[in-house]
Design an enzyme around this catalytic site. Structure first.
Site, PDB file in Angstrom:
ATOM      1  N   TYR A 130       0.504  -1.332  -0.016  1.00  0.00           N
ATOM      2  CA  TYR A 130      -0.391   0.253   0.135  1.00  0.00           C
ATOM      3  C   TYR A 130       0.591   0.826   0.414  1.00  0.00           C
ATOM      4  O   TYR A 130       0.269   2.008   0.129  1.00  0.00           O
ATOM      5  CB  TYR A 130      -0.929  -0.206   1.504  1.00  0.00           C
ATOM      6  CG  TYR A 130      -2.197  -1.464   1.384  1.00  0.00           C
ATOM      7  CD1 TYR A 130      -1.585  -2.672   1.116  1.00  0.00           C
ATOM      8  CD2 TYR A 130      -3.102  -0.867   0.591  1.00  0.00           C
ATOM      9  CE1 TYR A 130      -2.661  -3.651   1.254  1.00  0.00           C
ATOM     10  CE2 TYR A 130      -4.342  -1.750   0.264  1.00  0.00           C
ATOM     11  CZ  TYR A 130      -4.248  -3.067   0.971  1.00  0.00           C
ATOM     12  OH  TYR A 130      -5.086  -4.182   0.810  1.00  0.00           O
ATOM     13  N   LYS A 183       4.721 -15.163   4.610  1.00  0.00           N
ATOM     14  CA  LYS A 183       4.304 -15.756   3.907  1.00  0.00           C
ATOM     15  C   LYS A 183       5.910 -15.759   3.612  1.00  0.00           C
ATOM     16  O   LYS A 183       7.116 -15.770   2.442  1.00  0.00           O
ATOM     17  CB  LYS A 183       4.570 -15.337   2.510  1.00  0.00           C
ATOM     18  CG  LYS A 183       4.164 -16.031   1.078  1.00  0.00           C
ATOM     19  CD  LYS A 183       2.996 -17.588   1.449  1.00  0.00           C
ATOM     20  CE  LYS A 183       3.785 -18.325  -0.029  1.00  0.00           C
ATOM     21  NZ  LYS A 183       2.838 -19.295   0.137  1.00  0.00           N
ATOM     22  N   ASP A 216      -1.679 -18.602   2.183  1.00  0.00           N
ATOM     23  CA  ASP A 216      -2.430 -19.660   1.997  1.00  0.00           C
ATOM     24  C   ASP A 216      -2.433 -20.315   3.003  1.00  0.00           C
ATOM     25  O   ASP A 216      -4.107 -20.434   2.927  1.00  0.00           O
ATOM     26  CB  ASP A 216      -1.952 -20.394   0.743  1.00  0.00           C
ATOM     27  CG  ASP A 216      -0.466 -20.685   1.328  1.00  0.00           C
ATOM     28  OD1 ASP A 216       0.340 -20.700   2.135  1.00  0.00           O
ATOM     29  OD2 ASP A 216       0.986 -21.349   0.488  1.00  0.00           O
ATOM     30  N   ASP A 240      -6.058  -7.655   5.040  1.00  0.00           N
ATOM     31  CA  ASP A 240      -7.358  -6.861   4.009  1.00  0.00           C
ATOM     32  C   ASP A 240      -7.954  -8.131   3.190  1.00  0.00           C
ATOM     33  O   ASP A 240      -8.937  -8.441   3.387  1.00  0.00           O
ATOM     34  CB  ASP A 240      -6.776  -6.371   2.222  1.00  0.00           C
ATOM     35  CG  ASP A 240      -7.937  -5.620   1.722  1.00  0.00           C
ATOM     36  OD1 ASP A 240      -8.666  -5.413   2.193  1.00  0.00           O
ATOM     37  OD2 ASP A 240      -7.799  -4.800   0.809  1.00  0.00           O
ATOM     38  N   ASP A 244     -11.904  -9.761   4.354  1.00  0.00           N
ATOM     39  CA  ASP A 244     -12.981  -9.683   3.590  1.00  0.00           C
ATOM     40  C   ASP A 244     -13.696 -11.512   4.074  1.00  0.00           C
ATOM     41  O   ASP A 244     -14.719 -11.706   3.977  1.00  0.00           O
ATOM     42  CB  ASP A 244     -13.123  -9.421   2.352  1.00  0.00           C
ATOM     43  CG  ASP A 244     -12.866  -7.873   1.774  1.00  0.00           C
ATOM     44  OD1 ASP A 244     -12.054  -7.396   2.543  1.00  0.00           O
ATOM     45  OD2 ASP A 244     -14.456  -7.876   0.961  1.00  0.00           O
TER      46      ASP A 244
HETATM   47 MG    MG Z   1     -11.037  -4.420   1.555  1.00  0.00          MG
END
Ligand code: MG
Ligand code: NAI
Length: 343
Positions: A130, A183, A216, A240, A244
């Site tokens: 980001y 990761k 993962d 993020d 979700d």
């Molecule tokens: Mg989002």
């Protein structure tokens, strides 16, 4: 002489799409608590960009600095590059140093929710991909994005996660557990640093359990056995994605709130975006933003009012009315009115 406390100064940034429907709903819920608030509506987002040429006016940032907290709705961001446009929420998180994005994922009394889930996702909120340092090379045929992970940012989000796990475990028989997500098997330098910093923080919290999980398999296991997770800490992008997916386990994005927290300021928002597919129809679920308003109150140490809002939401989820995302036929207004009735 009776002295009245100064009203809390709360900024409202509705943004775009359903943000303009759910933020006013949350405002009415705050008003219904009886606490004194002074609200200031501020501009940001795609519509703002088209009207004014900037997605985040300087007045918005300046006005925010004078407030006790803020409620953000959502903004629409195009998936192609638009010169001069940059997502205002990403900028605000950085500008106000809201380094932790705390996303509670808790079972809800709706058929779409699985039972027994109580997870807090602590997403790093200022760096990772980001930082948006992208560039084209090779005559536009190679795209490169820099991913920045610092020890400082990793340490403070980890500290927030362990502190939260300690708080969550209070009064419970089991000790808290922090799952560090990374990761580092592939990105051994950047995720390796995140992992190392988080494990170092774990040493400061002998009363909290710690484990690590590759991102993962984390997604896989969180969907298979969500009940085993307590607090999950992750770099920005992984956090993020995880949040979700996790929202889908407990009734969907219509119910998932989040708090962007810094050392001196809190800006709350729903996890969802501007939902252009349902915007303007008056059927967006306001509960994610209403629960975000409860998070805001909790950060202002108004625990009692926060709890009253959460109890009212629980009652409405149990007995209706419900918006279409929860297989109901109610409108945003119906749900908001029902929550106010219960407060
Ligand atoms: Mg989002
Ligand atoms: P989205 O979260 O807006 O929508 C995903 C799905 O969830 C859609 O089917 C939508 O109808 C549903 N949904 C979302 N909120 C709902 C609510 N309150 N009630 C009922 N259903 C709801 O994600 P999408 O479609 O990927 O993105 C749309 C726009 O939002 C994009 O421009 C994106 O950049 C932006 N976005 C903004 C965010 C923010 O401002 N923090 C976060 C995520 C996306």
């Amino acid at each position: 002489m009776t002295t009245y406390p100064r009203p809390y100064q709360i900024a409202l940034i509705p943004g775009d799409g359903v943000g303009r429907e759910v933020v006013p709903a949350a405002q009415r819920i705050l008003e219904a608590t009886g606490i004194a608030f002074a609200f200031t509506e501020l501009d940001a987002g795609w519509d703002c960009f088209q009207r004014t040429g900037t997605a985040l006016p300087a007045e918005t940032v300046n006005a925010l600095r004078g407030c006790d907290g803020a409620i953000f709705g959502a903004v629409s961001s195009p998936s192609h590059k638009v010169p001069g446009y940059s997502s205002p929420i990403v900028a605000l998180r950085k500008e106000l140093d809201l380094y932790a994005n705390l996303r509670p994922i808790v079972s809800a009394p709706v058929t779409d929710s699985r039972p027994g889930i109580d997870i807090l996702i602590a997403r790093e909120n200022t760096e990772c991909l980001y930082v948006k340092r992208e560039r084209l090379e090779d005559n536009g045929n190679t795209a490169i994005a820099e991913r920045v992970i610092t020890r400082e940012a990793s340490t403070r989000i980890a500290r927030m996660a362990f502190e939260s796990a300690r708080q969550k475990a209070k009064g419970k028989r089991q000790k808290g557990l922090v799952t560090i997500v990374h990761k580092a098997n592939v990105l051994s330098v950047s995720d390796g640093l995140f992992r190392e910093a988080a494990l170092a923080v774990a040493q400061e919290f002998p009363d909290v359990g710690v484990e690590e999980q590759l991102v993962d398999s984390m997604l896989y296991r969180m969907i298979r056995e969500p009940k085993r997770y307590d607090v999950v800490v992750a770099p920005n992008l992984y956090g993020d994605l995880l949040s979700d997916a996790a929202a889908a386990l407990v009734g969907g994005l219509g119910l998932a709130p989040s708090a962007n927290v810094g050392d001196t300021f809190v800006l709350v928002e729903p996890v969802h975006g501007s939902a252009p597919d349902i915007a303007g129809q008056g059927i967006a679920n306001p509960i994610a933003t209403i629960l975000a308003a409860a998070l805001l109150l909790r950060h202002l140490s108004e625990e009692d009012a926060a709890q009253r809002i959460e109890n009212a939401v629980e009652h409405v989820l149990r007995h209706g009315p419900r918006t279409p995302d929860l297989s109901g036929t109610a409108t945003t207004e119906d749900v908001t009115a029902a929550v106010i009735q219960e407060i």
